[in-house]
Design a protein around this motif. Structure first.
Motif, mmCIF file in Angstrom:
data_model
loop_
_atom_site.group_PDB
_atom_site.id
_atom_site.type_symbol
_atom_site.label_atom_id
_atom_site.label_comp_id
_atom_site.label_asym_id
_atom_site.label_seq_id
_atom_site.Cartn_x
_atom_site.Cartn_y
_atom_site.Cartn_z
ATOM 1 N N TYR A 416 0.806 -1.240 0.000
ATOM 2 C CA TYR A 416 0.000 0.000 0.000
ATOM 3 C C TYR A 416 0.833 1.280 0.000
ATOM 4 C CZ TYR A 416 -3.724 -3.259 1.317
ATOM 5 O OH TYR A 416 -4.606 -4.316 1.344
ATOM 6 N N GLN A 417 2.145 1.167 -0.077
ATOM 7 C CA GLN A 417 3.013 2.340 -0.050
ATOM 8 C C GLN A 417 3.734 2.486 -1.382
ATOM 9 O OE1 GLN A 417 3.014 4.417 2.715
ATOM 10 N NE2 GLN A 417 1.418 2.995 3.431
ATOM 11 N N PHE A 418 3.812 3.704 -1.908
ATOM 12 C CA PHE A 418 4.569 3.924 -3.132
ATOM 13 C C PHE A 418 6.056 3.698 -2.877
ATOM 14 C CE2 PHE A 418 0.860 6.741 -4.200
ATOM 15 C CZ PHE A 418 0.378 5.918 -5.213
ATOM 16 N N THR A 419 6.695 3.027 -3.814
ATOM 17 C CA THR A 419 8.122 2.764 -3.697
ATOM 18 C C THR A 419 8.926 3.952 -4.232
ATOM 19 O OG1 THR A 419 8.299 1.762 -5.886
ATOM 20 C CG2 THR A 419 7.670 0.310 -4.057
ATOM 21 N N ALA A 420 10.215 3.931 -3.986
ATOM 22 C CA ALA A 420 11.086 4.982 -4.506
ATOM 23 C C ALA A 420 11.050 5.019 -6.024
ATOM 24 C CB ALA A 420 12.511 4.774 -4.003
ATOM 25 N N ALA A 421 10.810 3.867 -6.658
ATOM 26 C CA ALA A 421 10.786 3.798 -8.120
ATOM 27 C C ALA A 421 9.671 4.647 -8.715
ATOM 28 C CB ALA A 421 10.629 2.347 -8.573
ATOM 29 N N SER A 422 8.582 4.849 -7.978
ATOM 30 C CA SER A 422 7.454 5.621 -8.500
ATOM 31 C C SER A 422 7.682 7.120 -8.429
ATOM 32 C CB SER A 422 6.182 5.290 -7.716
ATOM 33 O OG SER A 422 6.202 5.885 -6.433
ATOM 34 N N LYS A 423 8.597 7.541 -7.550
ATOM 35 C CA LYS A 423 8.868 8.981 -7.338
ATOM 36 C C LYS A 423 7.597 9.755 -6.965
ATOM 37 C CE LYS A 423 12.932 9.205 -10.393
ATOM 38 N NZ LYS A 423 12.932 7.802 -10.838
ATOM 39 N N LEU A 424 6.654 9.086 -6.335
ATOM 40 C CA LEU A 424 5.414 9.726 -5.911
ATOM 41 C C LEU A 424 5.489 10.051 -4.419
ATOM 42 C CD1 LEU A 424 2.854 7.504 -7.850
ATOM 43 C CD2 LEU A 424 3.207 9.960 -8.188
ATOM 44 N N ASP A 425 5.384 11.320 -4.102
ATOM 45 C CA ASP A 425 5.429 11.814 -2.729
ATOM 46 C C ASP A 425 4.016 12.263 -2.355
ATOM 47 O OD1 ASP A 425 5.614 13.465 -0.442
ATOM 48 O OD2 ASP A 425 7.668 14.036 -0.904
ATOM 49 N N ILE A 426 3.331 11.465 -1.542
ATOM 50 C CA ILE A 426 1.931 11.728 -1.222
ATOM 51 C C ILE A 426 1.751 13.085 -0.555
ATOM 52 C CG2 ILE A 426 -0.046 10.984 0.158
ATOM 53 C CD1 ILE A 426 0.439 9.323 -2.315
ATOM 54 N N ASP A 427 2.607 13.428 0.368
ATOM 55 C CA ASP A 427 2.482 14.714 1.065
ATOM 56 C C ASP A 427 2.632 15.880 0.095
ATOM 57 O OD1 ASP A 427 2.081 13.430 3.465
ATOM 58 O OD2 ASP A 427 4.180 13.539 4.081
ATOM 59 N N ALA A 428 3.591 15.774 -0.810
ATOM 60 C CA ALA A 428 3.816 16.857 -1.774
ATOM 61 C C ALA A 428 2.656 16.963 -2.761
ATOM 62 C CB ALA A 428 5.127 16.622 -2.526
ATOM 63 N N ILE A 429 2.137 15.823 -3.210
ATOM 64 C CA ILE A 429 1.011 15.828 -4.155
ATOM 65 C C ILE A 429 -0.228 16.430 -3.490
ATOM 66 C CG2 ILE A 429 -0.590 14.328 -5.420
ATOM 67 C CD1 ILE A 429 1.811 12.444 -5.892
ATOM 68 N N THR A 430 -0.470 16.055 -2.251
ATOM 69 C CA THR A 430 -1.623 16.588 -1.526
ATOM 70 C C THR A 430 -1.490 18.096 -1.317
ATOM 71 O OG1 THR A 430 -1.876 14.472 -0.389
ATOM 72 C CG2 THR A 430 -2.995 16.363 0.574
ATOM 73 N N ALA A 431 -0.282 18.541 -1.010
ATOM 74 C CA ALA A 431 -0.056 19.981 -0.816
ATOM 75 C C ALA A 431 -0.306 20.759 -2.101
ATOM 76 C CB ALA A 431 1.368 20.217 -0.316
ATOM 77 N N ARG A 432 0.098 20.200 -3.234
ATOM 78 C CA ARG A 432 -0.135 20.879 -4.512
ATOM 79 C C ARG A 432 -1.623 20.916 -4.851
ATOM 80 N NH1 ARG A 432 2.833 24.524 -5.998
ATOM 81 N NH2 ARG A 432 2.179 24.271 -8.181
ATOM 82 N N ALA A 433 -2.356 19.865 -4.520
ATOM 83 C CA ALA A 433 -3.804 19.864 -4.743
ATOM 84 C C ALA A 433 -4.467 20.957 -3.910
ATOM 85 C CB ALA A 433 -4.383 18.496 -4.395
ATOM 86 N N LYS A 434 -4.009 21.109 -2.682
ATOM 87 C CA LYS A 434 -4.553 22.168 -1.823
ATOM 88 C C LYS A 434 -4.195 23.546 -2.368
ATOM 89 C CE LYS A 434 -6.524 23.638 2.040
ATOM 90 N NZ LYS A 434 -6.249 25.066 2.028
ATOM 91 N N TYR A 435 -3.002 23.678 -2.918
ATOM 92 C CA TYR A 435 -2.601 24.947 -3.536
ATOM 93 C C TYR A 435 -3.557 25.331 -4.659
ATOM 94 C CZ TYR A 435 -0.108 27.854 -6.934
ATOM 95 O OH TYR A 435 0.221 28.822 -7.855
ATOM 96 N N TRP A 436 -3.884 24.373 -5.532
ATOM 97 C CA TRP A 436 -4.777 24.676 -6.640
ATOM 98 C C TRP A 436 -6.213 24.901 -6.160
ATOM 99 C CZ3 TRP A 436 -3.175 26.383 -11.037
ATOM 100 C CH2 TRP A 436 -1.902 26.051 -11.486
ATOM 101 N N GLN A 437 -6.628 24.177 -5.151
ATOM 102 C CA GLN A 437 -7.951 24.429 -4.578
ATOM 103 C C GLN A 437 -8.079 25.863 -4.101
ATOM 104 O OE1 GLN A 437 -9.213 21.662 -1.481
ATOM 105 N NE2 GLN A 437 -10.255 23.326 -0.412
ATOM 106 N N ASP A 438 -7.064 26.316 -3.382
ATOM 107 C CA ASP A 438 -7.096 27.687 -2.856
ATOM 108 C C ASP A 438 -7.044 28.716 -3.984
ATOM 109 O OD1 ASP A 438 -7.178 26.601 -0.349
ATOM 110 O OD2 ASP A 438 -5.051 26.923 0.089
ATOM 111 N N LYS A 439 -6.220 28.424 -4.993
ATOM 112 C CA LYS A 439 -6.052 29.386 -6.108
ATOM 113 C C LYS A 439 -7.339 29.504 -6.909
ATOM 114 C CE LYS A 439 -2.915 30.499 -9.926
ATOM 115 N NZ LYS A 439 -1.647 30.133 -10.597
ATOM 116 N N ILE A 440 -7.983 28.392 -7.175
ATOM 117 C CA ILE A 440 -9.218 28.409 -7.965
ATOM 118 C C ILE A 440 -10.367 29.011 -7.159
ATOM 119 C CG2 ILE A 440 -10.972 26.899 -9.002
ATOM 120 C CD1 ILE A 440 -8.600 25.045 -9.800
ATOM 121 N N SER A 441 -10.353 28.813 -5.859
ATOM 122 C CA SER A 441 -11.457 29.287 -5.009
ATOM 123 C C SER A 441 -11.465 30.783 -4.773
ATOM 124 C CB SER A 441 -11.419 28.553 -3.652
ATOM 125 O OG SER A 441 -11.593 27.166 -3.824
ATOM 126 N N THR A 442 -10.313 31.425 -4.939
ATOM 127 C CA THR A 442 -10.228 32.868 -4.638
ATOM 128 C C THR A 442 -10.703 33.727 -5.809
ATOM 129 O OG1 THR A 442 -7.904 32.857 -5.369
ATOM 130 C CG2 THR A 442 -8.352 32.579 -3.001
#
Length: 442
Positions: A416-442
């Motif tokens: 259930y955890q992304f490996t280093a091979a995927s280069k997927l950082d869940i915390d960073a991806i979630t933070a970017r989604a929140k960034y776009w949510q805030d940008k679109i909402s304003t």
């Protein structure tokens, strides 16, 4: 002659294996070398035939081919829930297109594609088809994460955030086709948006480009009754007949949605051997209608499955899609025998591979194919008791139980955890989604 065992890079062994071509019983293990499946057998047999230092033992799991999401708009994961409960044209013209013109750029597409890829991998998708602006940004996300994709670059008659008109779209698309022509996980095809947004000459130019490079071509088609009726009122001809007369329809054509079809339309599908990409949840949410699956199945037409974008589905879970497809087929025809579990699973795997022209390399577990495989944990109480594997995969909420994902033998998610091979950082991806949510909402 030496009786020394051959070597392989990885052996996967599990409780059960579903190949899609058939269901194995004694054969529950897979040997993988250089990204390819080299043998399928019992673990005892493979252990005697192959020397391997890397064994993933999954005694409480089912192994099956990775799912293929044959149509979507990955970056629109950033618009999840932005505009709900609206009919298609109102949704497009008054919500989605104005927002895209304001906000969509390469950064938006890269961030949204990463979010979508993470969601898809976590629910069993190992290959997807995408149609969206700035496909080069989505391609960057695909390259980094290790997933497979077909990118359908958009073509319209009018300017957009990505280009100033059809010639610009086709020129940029051709450059991408050339750039990724030798890429093992990524292909580029023309993606004319829809009959009502692309004129005849531009459609001919897109098909000529596809023929030149021997690629497929994906297009929204007969998505709603309104689309078809409007075309008949304006041009005196149904959209699919128009595309037939233009010479667009053949085995490489991927027709998305297809909810409004009559007998003549279905005969065209049969005769041209095109593939249909069924997006049942998006069709339901937008009130677009129902694919006439029973009639299409009788005509032996290849039907794949897609989620569409998260803005018109809210989920990219392909297990939800195959379950919904099976239930709609049964309920709409009042026949519970329609679209049985085996067929629904095939639509989400091998039929999707065929639609994208990838059936020789993926879509089933077979010797010689790429090792695009997922493992599903069936040990939890929600999966008990376990009488029938195919039923469990189709009618249970199984997407969250995908624990491992492999693409070309590379493990992108483990336990259930992304490996280093995927280069997927869940915390960073979630933070970017929140960034776009805030940008679109304003």
């Amino acid at each position: 002659m030496s009786d020394k065992p051959a070597s392989c890079d990885l052996i996967l062994t599990a409780n059960a294996l579903v190949s899609v071509t058939e269901t194995f019983t004694a054969q529950n293990s897979i040997a993988i070398k250089e990204g390819k499946i080299v043998a399928i057998d019992s673990f005892e047999q493979l252990s005697s035939q192959y020397h391997c230092d890397n064994v993933h033992s999954l005694p409480h799991h089912i192994l099956m081919p990775g799912l293929i999401n044959a149509h979507g708009h990955s970056a629109m994961s950033l618009l999840r829930g932005f505009a709900d409960d609206m009919p298609l044209m109102d949704w497009l013209e008054n919500k989605i297109w104005p927002l895209e013109q304001q906000f969509v750029d390469p950064e938006f597409v890269f961030d949204g594609s990463q979010l979508a890829i993470a969601e898809m991998l976590r629910s069993g998708t190992t290959c997807f088809s995408d149609m969206y602006f700035f496909p080069e940004a989505c391609a960057q996300a695909v390259q980094q994460t290790g997933i497979k994709a077909q990118l359908s670059f958009p073509v319209f008659d009018f300017p957009s955030a990505w280009g100033n008109g059809p010639d610009d779209y086709l020129s940029k698309g051709e450059a991408l086709i050339q750039q990724f022509s030798q890429h093992s996980r990524l292909s580029i095809v023309p993606g004319p948006h829809a009959p009502y947004t692309v004129s005849d000459q531009v459609l001919l130019d897109a098909k000529q480009l596809a023929n030149r490079y021997q690629t497929g071509l994906q297009m929204h088609l007969h998505e709603t009754e309104f689309e078809v009726n409007d075309a008949v009122s304006s041009n005196g001809i149904r959209p699919i007949q128009r595309l037939l007369e233009l010479g667009l329809l053949d085995k490489s054509f991927q027709a998305v949605h297809m909810t409004c079809l009559n007998a003549e339309d279905i005969a065209i599908c049969r005769d041209t051997e095109l593939s249909i990409v069924h997006c049942p949840i998006s069709n339901l949410k937008l009130g677009s209608g129902f694919l006439p699956l029973q009639a299409l199945d009788k005509a032996d037409i290849n039907i794949a499955l897609g989620t569409d974008g998260a803005a018109s589905n809210n989920s990219l879970n392909m297990f939800n899609e195959l379950q919904t497809a099976a239930l709609i087929a049964k309920g709409s025809a009042k026949d519970p025998s329609l679209l049985p579990a085996r067929q629904a699973i095939a639509m989400a795997t091998l039929h999707g591979a065929k639609a994208l022209g990838l059936e020789q390399s993926t879509g089933s577990i077979a010797v010689g194919k790429d090792a695009d495989i997922i493992a599903i944990d069936i040990s939890q109480l929600e999966q008990q008791p376990h009488f029938d594997t195919l039923s469990l995969l189709t009618y249970s909420n199984i997407g969250p139980r995908v624990s491992h994902s492999y693409v070309q033998g590379k493990c992108l998610m483990q336990d259930y955890q992304f490996t280093a091979a995927s280069k997927l950082d869940i915390d960073a991806i979630t933070a970017r989604a929140k960034y776009w949510q805030d940008k679109i909402s304003t």
